[in-house]
Scaffold this active site. Structure first.
Site, short mmCIF file in Angstrom:
data_model
loop_
_atom_site.label_atom_id
_atom_site.label_comp_id
_atom_site.label_asym_id
_atom_site.label_seq_id
_atom_site.Cartn_x
_atom_site.Cartn_y
_atom_site.Cartn_z
N LYS A 1 -0.46 4.76 4.64
CA LYS A 1 -1.28 3.78 5.37
C LYS A 1 -0.72 3.55 6.77
O LYS A 1 0.49 3.36 6.93
CB LYS A 1 -1.36 2.46 4.59
CG LYS A 1 -2.30 1.45 5.24
CD LYS A 1 -2.78 0.40 4.27
CE LYS A 1 -3.68 -0.62 4.93
NZ LYS A 1 -4.94 -0.04 5.42
N HIS B 1 0.83 -1.21 0.00
CA HIS B 1 0.00 0.00 0.00
C HIS B 1 0.87 1.26 0.00
O HIS B 1 2.06 1.21 0.32
CB HIS B 1 -0.90 0.02 1.24
CG HIS B 1 -2.08 -0.90 1.15
ND1 HIS B 1 -2.00 -2.22 1.47
CD2 HIS B 1 -3.36 -0.67 0.75
CE1 HIS B 1 -3.19 -2.80 1.29
NE2 HIS B 1 -4.03 -1.87 0.84
#
Ligand SMILES: NC(=O)C1=CN([C@@H]2O[C@H](COP(=O)(O)OP(=O)(O)OC[C@H]3O[C@@H](n4cnc5c(N)ncnc54)[C@H](OP(=O)(O)O)[C@@H]3O)[C@@H](O)[C@H]2O)C=CC1
Ligand SMILES: O=C(O)C1=N[C@H](C(=O)O)C[C@H](O)C1
Length: 270
Positions: A161, A157
């Protein structure tokens, strides 16, 4: 039927803005309110302008109580702490609560189960069609290949995040564990470092990568002797999650109180 009135909480966030765009673009729903936390720099701004759409006439406020009273559903991709608070308010207002928030720890889900006695909640670590289909495939593959195939889940990600492993990785881990007929909590390995020794049979391993602007990549690897099966999903646009959340709200509109999953919404449990 009239359009379903939906409030977006965390409306200035990455997913909040995607949700405002999805509600505006999709049939059968209308944006009733947009909420941010007390003290947020986004308070007073038009939710549409912030989401890159131009003015919608919906100003961002920090008053969820008033917003929920005027809505039929809430779309919530915020933090576990905020989602627990919104669950209480949504249950009091008897409105649908769609929760995409991830990063939950043990014990935090109990209050959601209590709220689901009065409210219709749909909660999923991933609201996209593709990932929920992938989970069904992983369950099948894990059942068919059995524990002789080592199972590892790799996710990547964007650099912003804050939780790991991702909610999706855990969802896929649960699907794999269900396929094997075991409890994920007793077999999951989230960190490996130093002299770990050989891999114990039956473990479900997680590997987390973070960087750049990656929306969300997940691969489940089933590694046997002399062959490897890899099942992957790559999210290219946050709108897939936002559209899934709006679909979930419309689906839950006429359902009984309860805690539902995206697999229920998509009919993947039928
Ligand atoms: N299930 C799914 O399909 C998906 C889930 N997610 C999950 O959604 C969550 C949000 O992700 P993302 O949008 O990238 O994160 P962001 O940090 O960009 O957005 C979260 C927003 O929620 C706001 N917020 C936090 N607390 C409150 C509160 N008490 N009241 C109102 N607003 C609040 C934040 O405000 P502030 O910045 O001031 O703290 C922020 O604007 C994460 O848990 C992520 O993993 C993401 C994509 C898909
Ligand atoms: O934080 C994100 O961005 C995402 N979070 C969800 C997760 O934790 O799996 C879903 C998606 O992968 C994007």
């Amino acid at each position: 039927m009239t359009d379903m009135r939906l409030v977006v909480v965390g409306a200035a966030g990455r997913m909040g803005q995607a949700l405002v765009r999805a509600v505006t673009a999709m049939d059968g729903v209308t944006l009733s309110a947009a909420i941010e936390r007390e003290g947020s720099a986004a308070l007073g701004r038009d939710a549409g302008e912030l989401a890159g759409l131009g003015p919608l006439g919906v100003r961002i406020t920090d008053d969820p109580l008033t917003a929920f009273a005027a809505s039929e559903g809430v779309l919530d991709f915020t933090t576990p702490k905020a989602s627990l608070w919104f669950a209480e308010l949504a249950a009091q207002a008897r409105i649908v609560h769609i929760i995409g928030t991830t990063g939950w720890v043990d014990g935090e889900l109990e209050p959601l189960k209590a709220a689901a006695r009065h409210a219709r909640l749909v909660k999923s670590g991933n609201m996209s069609l593709g990932v929920n289909l992938l989970a069904a495939l992983v369950r099948k593959a894990a059942a068919a290949l059995g524990p002789d195939f080592d199972l590892e889940i790799v996710e990547m990600h964007h650099r912003h995040k804050v939780d790991a492993p991702s909610g999706t990785a855990l969802l896929l881990g649960e699907a794999a564990a269900a396929g094997r007929g075991i409890a994920l909590a007793e077999h999951s390995v989230r960190v490996r470092d130093g002299h770990t020794g050989p891999r114990p049979a039956g473990d479900i391993g997680f590997a987390t990568l973070r960087g750049g602007s990656v929306v969300g990549d997940h691969t489940v690897i089933l590694a046997g002797d002399g062959e490897r099966v890899e099942l992957s999903h790559k999210a290219e646009d946050r709108q897939i999650f936002a559209r899934g959340a709006v679909k979930a709200a419309l689906w839950a509109r006429d359902k009984k109180p309860g805690l539902y999953s995206m697999a229920d919404v998509l009919g993947l449990n039928d």
